[in-house]
Design a protein around this motif. Structure first.
Motif, short mmCIF file in Angstrom:
data_model
loop_
_atom_site.label_atom_id
_atom_site.label_comp_id
_atom_site.label_asym_id
_atom_site.label_seq_id
_atom_site.Cartn_x
_atom_site.Cartn_y
_atom_site.Cartn_z
N VAL A 194 0.80 -1.10 -0.09
CA VAL A 194 0.01 -0.08 -0.11
C VAL A 194 0.96 1.17 -0.04
O VAL A 194 0.60 2.28 -0.72
CB VAL A 194 -0.92 -0.10 1.40
CG1 VAL A 194 -1.48 1.28 1.68
CG2 VAL A 194 -2.26 -1.03 1.08
N ILE A 195 1.96 1.16 0.63
CA ILE A 195 2.79 2.57 0.80
C ILE A 195 3.37 3.00 -0.36
O ILE A 195 3.75 4.09 -0.39
CB ILE A 195 3.64 2.11 2.08
CG1 ILE A 195 3.85 3.65 2.76
CG2 ILE A 195 5.07 1.56 1.58
CD1 ILE A 195 2.72 4.19 3.69
N SER A 196 3.53 1.92 -1.18
CA SER A 196 4.25 2.50 -2.61
C SER A 196 3.10 2.83 -3.70
O SER A 196 3.23 3.01 -4.61
CB SER A 196 4.94 1.12 -3.01
OG SER A 196 4.13 0.02 -3.48
N MET A 197 1.75 2.80 -3.15
CA MET A 197 0.84 3.00 -4.35
C MET A 197 0.56 4.46 -4.22
O MET A 197 0.72 4.98 -3.08
CB MET A 197 -0.55 2.13 -3.80
CG MET A 197 -0.38 0.90 -4.25
SD MET A 197 -1.79 -0.13 -3.72
CE MET A 197 -1.36 -1.87 -3.96
N SER A 198 0.05 4.93 -5.40
CA SER A 198 -0.14 6.42 -5.53
C SER A 198 -1.57 6.97 -5.36
O SER A 198 -1.74 8.39 -5.08
CB SER A 198 0.64 6.95 -6.67
OG SER A 198 0.64 6.06 -7.61
N THR A 199 -2.76 6.14 -5.48
CA THR A 199 -4.08 6.91 -5.40
C THR A 199 -4.83 6.06 -4.33
O THR A 199 -4.75 4.99 -4.05
CB THR A 199 -4.69 6.69 -6.90
OG1 THR A 199 -4.95 5.22 -7.06
CG2 THR A 199 -3.88 7.30 -7.82
N VAL A 200 -5.86 6.73 -3.90
CA VAL A 200 -6.87 6.45 -3.12
C VAL A 200 -7.47 5.01 -3.37
O VAL A 200 -7.65 3.96 -2.75
CB VAL A 200 -7.83 7.20 -2.58
CG1 VAL A 200 -8.91 6.68 -1.71
CG2 VAL A 200 -7.07 8.37 -1.78
N ASN A 201 -7.76 5.14 -4.99
CA ASN A 201 -8.53 4.16 -5.42
C ASN A 201 -7.95 2.72 -5.27
O ASN A 201 -8.29 1.58 -4.91
CB ASN A 201 -9.19 4.36 -6.74
CG ASN A 201 -10.16 5.54 -6.70
OD1 ASN A 201 -11.04 5.58 -5.85
ND2 ASN A 201 -10.63 5.94 -7.69
N GLU A 202 -6.73 2.76 -5.92
CA GLU A 202 -5.69 1.76 -5.72
C GLU A 202 -5.54 1.10 -4.51
O GLU A 202 -5.62 0.06 -4.38
CB GLU A 202 -4.52 2.19 -6.26
CG GLU A 202 -3.45 1.59 -7.52
CD GLU A 202 -2.01 2.10 -7.63
OE1 GLU A 202 -1.27 1.43 -7.76
OE2 GLU A 202 -2.20 3.66 -7.51
N ILE A 203 -5.21 2.09 -3.62
CA ILE A 203 -4.98 1.43 -1.99
C ILE A 203 -6.42 0.79 -1.73
O ILE A 203 -5.96 -0.16 -1.00
CB ILE A 203 -4.63 2.59 -1.25
CG1 ILE A 203 -3.43 3.00 -1.77
CG2 ILE A 203 -4.70 2.19 0.19
CD1 ILE A 203 -2.95 4.36 -0.84
N ILE A 204 -7.52 1.58 -1.87
CA ILE A 204 -8.62 0.85 -1.23
C ILE A 204 -9.07 -0.39 -1.90
O ILE A 204 -9.20 -1.56 -1.35
CB ILE A 204 -9.95 1.90 -1.48
CG1 ILE A 204 -9.82 2.78 -0.30
CG2 ILE A 204 -11.36 1.05 -1.17
CD1 ILE A 204 -10.72 3.86 -0.30
N GLN A 205 -8.85 -0.60 -3.16
CA GLN A 205 -8.97 -1.84 -3.90
C GLN A 205 -8.33 -2.74 -3.44
O GLN A 205 -8.69 -4.03 -3.20
CB GLN A 205 -9.01 -1.43 -5.53
CG GLN A 205 -9.97 -2.56 -6.18
CD GLN A 205 -11.09 -2.79 -5.98
OE1 GLN A 205 -12.17 -1.76 -5.74
NE2 GLN A 205 -11.74 -4.00 -5.89
N TYR A 206 -7.04 -2.55 -3.32
CA TYR A 206 -5.99 -3.63 -3.01
C TYR A 206 -6.30 -4.23 -1.59
O TYR A 206 -6.23 -5.41 -1.41
CB TYR A 206 -4.49 -2.98 -2.96
CG TYR A 206 -3.47 -3.76 -2.62
CD1 TYR A 206 -3.04 -4.97 -2.99
CD2 TYR A 206 -3.27 -3.86 -1.01
CE1 TYR A 206 -2.15 -5.96 -2.58
CE2 TYR A 206 -2.16 -4.77 -0.64
CZ TYR A 206 -1.80 -5.75 -1.46
OH TYR A 206 -0.75 -6.58 -0.90
#
Ligand code: PEP
Ligand code: MG
Length: 567
Positions: free
Chosen positions: A549-561
């Motif tokens: 998560v910490i290397s992801m750049s958007t809220v959507n990407e993080i939540i989906q993951y």
């Protein structure tokens, strides 16, 4: 499908009962016997107070003391000398009691409705409720008999008034749908306490829906479905069964320490507004009070509570908590919490203005009164003091100096207190999060306030719908602030909790576990859920989620993951 605001979760299915509370027109006449008319109003008001007190007692037994106090608040409206004086003035001008009472009530409704603060706007609903009840008394009209409803009733009404709710037989109601009201309205609070699904602010529900038709109320999504077909009905019955099973499964976690799948221990505390709510915290398995919002004690009154009144309230919380930690946050006035008698001037940016400790440090007598009360109460349990809105170390030092000054005074007066009382801060400004290393050296604990931190980090108002897509605790910027704060607390070996709403967010929980958060402070009704979410992750799994998560750049990407990680 109709949409509204989900205020009390669960799925309710039943037959619609449309309640149209209509006050018949009264005969607006000029009166000549002034004292007889004043007596008529007096009698109607006495009857209102008597029946309201009866309802309050009923609510106290079936729901709780806090909710009973909400109902009792209605009595104080009609006992207000200014209110009564205005009514009598109009009667003396020749108006009948009904017209006098209605005019003055309407004046208050207009004032409350146009207030900037949501809490005050909602008092307009209370005033309307009081107005209707007193007018009915004056006209000798019986209230709607809500206590004799058939089973599985879905109540559809314009406004669910607290007095209406108190007449209802809980066992007969499947759900509530109203045209007005929001998450923090009194009726929503009571619906939640009664554990009845409710969706509020559904436009024109009363005129669109028909008496007797089948209604599904989804109190999780905030939707209302009328006359469902068989497939839809089956889908919601399954959802209802699933929801109820889930609720029951939470009972497995009651009375057990909160551990994750790999055995590490976490604390689950509660956020409360009033001492009385510490009961709900204890009943729901809270291991302490992580945030007591002391400003609630200052609201809805005309003068500040005295040192003695504050002492009684803090002492009560400590006693109810029975030795569990009770973190009392000092007065967090300002921002969206306006307390008129404290005299904070009108500001262009109240969230960036004279708020919380900024106000207290400029109003030392008010601050000292509160600190003295907390210190005095500290002998009755495990109380800690928490300062809100700290943004630089000198503010913290000044606050601690006030605590020391109060300790010296109490020593001199021979009054006992906990000499080793712990002091900590809310980390809720970006400045505090960035300089958490400096602050941690002089604090006994941290509690991260993500509600404000998210707003301040993202520079968006936490209550402004039009920027709500920015307001997310999953924003990389917010996650970094949280991580940094927890790291600094760990470096200084001080405990770190979180009392913002993010602490109860199932998607946030594995990340917080991995960051090393010690304590999750949530509403009493969320304690068992949080324990369950924590138990479903091992530290290794949580670490793996955090690393990705910490290397992801958007809220959507993080939540989906994270959503996928739950599967
Ligand atoms: C916060 O800001 O996260 C918090 C818990 O405080 P409040 O919501 O009372 O501002
Ligand atoms: Mg805050």
């Amino acid at each position: 499908m109709l949409k509204g605001i989900a205020v009390s979760d669960g799925i309710g299915i039943g037959k619609a009962i449309i309640i149209k509370e209509k006050i018949p027109e009264y005969n607006d006449r000029t009166v000549s016997d002034i004292s007889a008319e004043i007596l008529r109003l007096d009698n109607a008001l006495s009857e209102f107070c008597r029946s309201t007190e009866l309802l309050a007692r009923k609510i106290e037994q079936s729901v709780g003391a806090n909710e009973a106090d909400i109902i009792r608040g209605h009595i104080s409206i009609v006992k207000d000398p200014y209110f009564i004086g205005e009514c009598e003035k109009l009667i003396k001008e020749g108006k009948c009691a009904e017209a006098a009472f209605e005019n003055v009530s309407d004046m208050f409704i207009t004032i409350f409705s146009s207030a900037a603060e949501e809490l005050i706007r909602q008092r307009a609903a209370d005033m309307r409720d009081v107005k209707n009840s007193v007018l009915k008394n004056l006209m000798g009209i019986q209230s709607t008999q809500l206590s004799s409803l058939p089973g599985n009733s879905v109540i559809i009404t314009e406004e669910l008034t607290p007095s209406m709710i108190s007449e209802l037989d809980k066992g007969k109601i499947s759900a509530f749908v109203t045209e007005t009201g929001g998450v923090t309205s009194h009726s929503a609070i009571i619906a939640k306490m009664m554990e009845i699904p409710a969706v509020m602010s559904v436009q024109n529900a009363v005129s669109i829906l028909n008496d007797g038709e089948t209604i599904i109320v989804d109190g999780i999504k905030g939707t209302v479905i009328r006359s469902p077909d068989d497939a839809e009905l089956k889908k919601y019955i399954d959802l209802q069964i699933g929801y109820n099973k889930e609720k029951q499964s939470l009972e497995l976690f009651r009375g057990k320490p909160c551990t994750c799948a790999s055995g590490e221990r976490f604390d689950v505390f509660c956020n409360i507004g009033k001492a009385e709510e510490a009961n709900a915290a204890v009943e729901n398995d809270g291991e302490g009070i992580g945030l007591m919002r002391s400003e609630f004690l200052f609201m809805n009154r005309n003068t500040a509570p005295t040192e003695q009144q504050q002492f009684e309230e803090y002492k009560k919380a400590a006693i109810i908590a029975g030795g569990r930690p009770v973190i009392i946050r000092t007065l967090d006035v300002g921002g969206d919490k306006s307390i008129p008698y404290l005299g904070i001037p009108q500001e262009d940016n109240p969230f960036l203005g004279l708020r919380a400790v900024r106000y207290c440090l400029k109003n030392i007598p008010v601050f000292k009164q509160q600190i003295r009360a907390i210190l005095r109460a500290s002998c009755f349990g495990n109380i800690k003091i928490m300062f809100p809105m700290i943004s630089e170390i000198s503010e913290l030092r000044k606050c601690k100096a006030v605590v020391e000054e109060c300790k010296d005074e109490l020593k001199e007066e021979g009054i006992s207190f906990d000499r080793d009382i712990k002091t900590g801060i809310m980390v809720e400004t970006p400045a505090a999060a960035i300089c958490a290393d400096i602050l941690a050296k002089e604090c006994d604990f941290f509690s991260i306030g993500t509600n404000d931190l998210t707003g301040y980090v993202m520079s968006c108002d936490r209550g402004n719908e039009s920027v709500s897509e920015l307001y997310s605790c999953f924003q990389p910027a917010v996650l970094r602030m949280i991580e940094q704060t927890i790291k600094c607390a760990k470096n200084e070996h001080i405990p770190v909790g979180m009392c913002g709403e993010a602490a109860a967010d199932p998607l946030m929980i594995p990340i917080l576990m991995s960051f090393g958060l010690d304590e999750f402070s949530v509403s009493p009704s969320s304690v068992l859920k949080v324990k369950k979410y924590i138990s479903s992750f091992s530290i290794d799994k949580a670490n793996n989620i955090r690393e990705n998560v910490i290397s992801m750049s958007t809220v959507n990407e993080i939540i989906q993951y994270i959503k996928n990680s739950y599967q």
